[in-house]
Design a protein around this motif. Structure first.
Motif, short mmCIF file in Angstrom:
data_model
loop_
_atom_site.label_atom_id
_atom_site.label_comp_id
_atom_site.label_asym_id
_atom_site.label_seq_id
_atom_site.Cartn_x
_atom_site.Cartn_y
_atom_site.Cartn_z
N MET A 1 -35.81 -3.80 -4.32
CA MET A 1 -36.10 -3.24 -3.00
C MET A 1 -37.61 -3.17 -2.74
SD MET A 1 -33.22 -2.68 -1.44
CE MET A 1 -33.37 -1.38 -0.22
N ASP A 2 -38.41 -3.90 -3.49
CA ASP A 2 -39.85 -3.94 -3.23
C ASP A 2 -40.13 -4.89 -2.06
OD1 ASP A 2 -38.92 -5.92 -4.88
OD2 ASP A 2 -40.64 -5.96 -6.20
N ALA A 3 -41.38 -4.96 -1.64
CA ALA A 3 -41.73 -5.71 -0.43
C ALA A 3 -41.56 -7.21 -0.60
CB ALA A 3 -43.17 -5.38 -0.03
N ASP A 4 -41.86 -7.73 -1.78
CA ASP A 4 -41.89 -9.18 -1.96
C ASP A 4 -40.53 -9.79 -2.31
OD1 ASP A 4 -44.65 -9.16 -1.52
OD2 ASP A 4 -45.05 -8.71 -3.63
N SER A 5 -39.65 -9.01 -2.94
CA SER A 5 -38.42 -9.59 -3.51
C SER A 5 -37.19 -9.45 -2.63
CB SER A 5 -38.13 -8.95 -4.87
OG SER A 5 -39.23 -9.09 -5.74
N GLN A 6 -37.17 -8.48 -1.73
CA GLN A 6 -35.96 -8.23 -0.93
C GLN A 6 -36.12 -8.78 0.48
OE1 GLN A 6 -32.71 -8.03 0.08
NE2 GLN A 6 -32.67 -6.69 -1.74
N LYS A 7 -35.19 -9.66 0.88
CA LYS A 7 -35.24 -10.26 2.21
C LYS A 7 -34.61 -9.38 3.27
CE LYS A 7 -35.16 -15.05 0.54
NZ LYS A 7 -34.36 -16.30 0.48
N ASN A 8 -33.69 -8.51 2.88
CA ASN A 8 -33.03 -7.66 3.87
C ASN A 8 -32.78 -6.27 3.28
OD1 ASN A 8 -31.26 -6.48 5.83
ND2 ASN A 8 -30.79 -8.54 6.55
N HIS A 9 -33.81 -5.43 3.39
CA HIS A 9 -33.70 -4.08 2.84
C HIS A 9 -32.56 -3.29 3.48
CE1 HIS A 9 -37.90 -5.08 1.78
NE2 HIS A 9 -37.72 -4.25 0.77
N LEU A 10 -32.37 -3.46 4.79
CA LEU A 10 -31.40 -2.64 5.50
C LEU A 10 -29.97 -2.96 5.09
CD1 LEU A 10 -33.01 -2.59 9.08
CD2 LEU A 10 -33.52 -1.18 7.07
N LYS A 11 -29.65 -4.23 4.99
CA LYS A 11 -28.30 -4.60 4.58
C LYS A 11 -28.04 -4.29 3.10
CE LYS A 11 -26.97 -8.00 8.07
NZ LYS A 11 -25.74 -7.35 8.55
N ALA A 12 -29.11 -4.13 2.29
CA ALA A 12 -28.92 -3.75 0.89
C ALA A 12 -28.27 -2.37 0.79
CB ALA A 12 -30.26 -3.75 0.16
N TYR A 13 -28.60 -1.48 1.74
CA TYR A 13 -27.93 -0.17 1.76
C TYR A 13 -26.44 -0.34 2.06
CZ TYR A 13 -32.46 2.24 1.68
OH TYR A 13 -33.70 2.72 1.33
N GLY A 14 -26.14 -1.27 2.95
CA GLY A 14 -24.74 -1.52 3.27
C GLY A 14 -23.96 -2.05 2.08
N ILE A 15 -24.60 -2.91 1.28
CA ILE A 15 -23.97 -3.41 0.06
C ILE A 15 -23.70 -2.25 -0.90
CG2 ILE A 15 -24.40 -4.73 -2.06
CD1 ILE A 15 -23.58 -6.56 0.16
N THR A 16 -24.69 -1.39 -1.06
CA THR A 16 -24.54 -0.25 -1.96
C THR A 16 -23.41 0.65 -1.49
OG1 THR A 16 -26.90 -0.33 -2.47
CG2 THR A 16 -25.76 1.73 -2.96
N TYR A 17 -23.34 0.92 -0.19
CA TYR A 17 -22.26 1.74 0.37
C TYR A 17 -20.91 1.07 0.12
CZ TYR A 17 -19.79 4.77 3.67
OH TYR A 17 -18.91 5.68 4.24
N TRP A 18 -20.87 -0.24 0.32
CA TRP A 18 -19.62 -1.00 0.13
C TRP A 18 -19.14 -0.91 -1.32
CZ3 TRP A 18 -18.77 -5.66 -2.66
CH2 TRP A 18 -17.55 -6.29 -2.40
#
Length: 395
Positions: A1-18
Motif C-alpha cells: 500500500m505504499d506510493a510506488d507499488s500499489q496501482k489502486n489503493h482504494l480498491k485494495a480496501y474492497g479486496i480486504t473487505y471481500w
C-alpha cells in the motif's frame, strides 16, 4: 500500500473487505509499506485482485514470518492488527439523494464495499442496532435546511426538500423538523454510546453536535420552523452532551451560510488552493493502534478540500478528542477522532477529497481518475476500523 507499488489503493480496501466476508482473517500491517494488508493466499483471491486492478505480491510463509518479526521489534513504529469480521455498514442519507452526492457512498461503491441506506424512520425505529458502522451524509441536524435559505430559498430543489422534511417529521409524530432531527441525533448518540462506530463528513459533523447541545432549545428562526427562536438560546446550550466540540457560538443570521464558529470555511483567507494541504499526525503504532489505523496512508500530506464545514477551530475541540490531521498554520483541525461511551466517532471536514470546492449541481467525481487518492483512503480506514480485533488498552 505504499506510493510506488500499489496501482489502486482504494480498491485494495474492497479486496480486504471481500476476504473478510469469506470468514478469513487479514492482518493490517500498520506503518509497514503504507499500511499493507497481509492476506491469506489463494487462487480466488489472486484472481479477484487481478479483476479489480489491485497490485499484490506473493510471499512465502517464511517471508511473512520475517515481516511480522520485524514489525514486532520495539525499535519499529509498526504493528500488525488482526481484522476479523466484515462490518455491516449503514449510510444515513435521504432516499432521493444520488450516490455521487456523498464522498463516502462514492468510495464505497468504487471499492465494491456493500452498504445499506437508512434515514430518519429507520433510525427512530432502532434499526441502527443492525449495523456496526454508520456514516452520516452531509446532513443538517439542526432543522435549518442546511442554512441554504440566503442563496437558494426560491430554488425548486430547496422548496421540495423542505416540504419533504416537513412531511416526514409529521409522519413520525413531530410538529417541527428541528424536533425530529434532534430526536434522530439523540438516537445516533445512543447508538455510539452503546458501542457503535460513527463517521461523519462536512456539515453532518458540526450540525450533529449543535443539535445535541441545543436539545430542547429552539434555535431556529421563523422561516425554518414557523415561530421565533428562543430568547438567549446561546447561553442555554449544553456542551456536555456533544461529542467533539465545546464553547462554540451559533450563527444567528438565517442569511449566513454557516452554522457556528466551529467551522473554519470563512476564516481561510490565508490558505490559497495551491498550498492547501493538511498533515496527518504520527502516533505510536504499538501504544496507540486506533489513531495509527485511522491515519494509514502512502503520504503524510493530504490535499485540502472545501465543504460547508471545511475544518474545525482547534480551540473549540474538546481536550479528550484526538486531532488526526491538521493545517497547523491556519490553526485548524481537518480530521478528528474520539470515544463516546463504548463507541467511537470520527469527524472529517470537507465535502469531496478530489473536488476542491464542490458546489450545488456540480458533476460527480470520477474515482476511476483518482484510484490512489490519499484523501479517500482516510474514509476507507474508518470503514475497516470496526473489523479490528479488540485488544485491552495499554495503560
Amino acid at each position: 500500500m505504499d506510493a510506488d507499488s500499489q496501482k489502486n489503493h482504494l480498491k485494495a480496501y474492497g479486496i480486504t473487505y471481500w476476504v473478510l466476508t469469506k470468514q478469513q482473517k487479514v492482518q493490517w500491517l500498520l506503518n509497514y509499506r503504507g499500511g499493507a494488508f497481509l492476506l491469506p493466499d489463494g487462487d480466488n483471491i489472486r484472481k479477484e485482485c487481478q479483476i479489480r486492478g489491485v497490485s499484490f505480491e506473493i510471499i512465502s510463509d517464511a517471508q511473512a514470518e520475517a515481516i511480522l518479526s520485524e514489525i514486532s521489534s520495539p525499535s519499529k513504529n509498526q504493528e500488525a492488527v488482526i481484522l476479523e469480521k466484515a462490518p455491516k455498514i449503514a449510510v444515513y442519507s435521504p432516499k432521493e439523494n444520488l450516490p455521487w452526492d456523498d464522498a463516502v457512498t462514492m468510495v464505497l461503491t468504487y471499492a465494491e464495499i456493500p452498504y445499506e441506506t437508512i434515514y430518519d424512520e429507520e433510525v427512530l425505529n432502532n434499526k441502527l442496532l443492525l449495523f456496526d458502522w454508520l456514516h452520516l451524509h452531509h446532513e443538517d441536524f439542526t432543522g435549518q435546511y442546511g442554512k441554504f435559505y440566503g442563496a437558494y430559498r426560491a430554488a425548486p430543489w430547496y422548496l421540495e426538500g423542505k416540504a419533504q422534511a416537513e412531511s416526514l417529521a409529521a409522519k413520525l409524530g413531530y410538529s417541527k423538523v428541528s424536533e425530529e432531527k434532534g430526536a434522530v441525533a439523540n438516537a445516533i448518540r445512543n447508538y455510539v454510546i452503546g458501542g457503535g462506530f460513527m463517521f461523519a463528513m462536512c456539515s453532518a459533523t458540526d450540525s450533529f453536535d449543535i443539535a445535541l447541545a441545543a436539545d430542547g432549545v429552539d434555535i431556529c428562526e421563523p422561516m425554518f420552523d414557523g415561530d421565533p427562536s428562543e430568547a438567549n438560546y446561546q447561553n442555554k446550550l449544553d456542551y456536555s452532551r456533544t461529542f467533539a466540540f465545546t464553547n462554540f457560538t451559533l450563527e444567528r443570521s438565517p442569511l449566513q451560510y454557516e452554522f457556528s464558529s466551529i467551522d473554519m470555511t470563512t476564516k481561510r483567507g490565508m490558505v490559497p488552493k495551491e498550498s492547501d494541504y493538511f498533515s496527518l499526525m504520527d502516533f505510536s503504532a504499538k501504544w496507540d493502534p486506533v489513531p495509527t489505523m485511522l491515519c494509514q496512508n502512502h503520504t503524510s500530506l493530504v490535499k485540502g478540500f472545501m465543504g460547508q464545514t471545511t475544518a474545525f477551530a482547534r480551540n473549540e475541540i474538546k481536550p479528550t478528542v484526538m486531532v488526526l490531521g491538521e493545517n497547523k498554520i491556519n490553526g485548524e483541525a481537518r480530521y478528528i477522532h474520539g470515544i463516546k461511551g463504548k463507541g467511537f466517532f470520527t469527524f472529517y471536514g470537507g465535502h469531496d477529497p478530489e473536488d476542491y470546492q464542490h458546489r450545488v449541481g456540480d458533476p460527480k467525481t470520477e474515482l476511476e481518475l483518482h484510484p490512489t487518492s490519499p484523501g479517500y483512503r482516510l474514509i476507507l480506514n474508518n470503514v475497516l476500523f470496526p473489523a479490528a480485533q479488540k485488544k485491552k488498552q495499554k495503560t
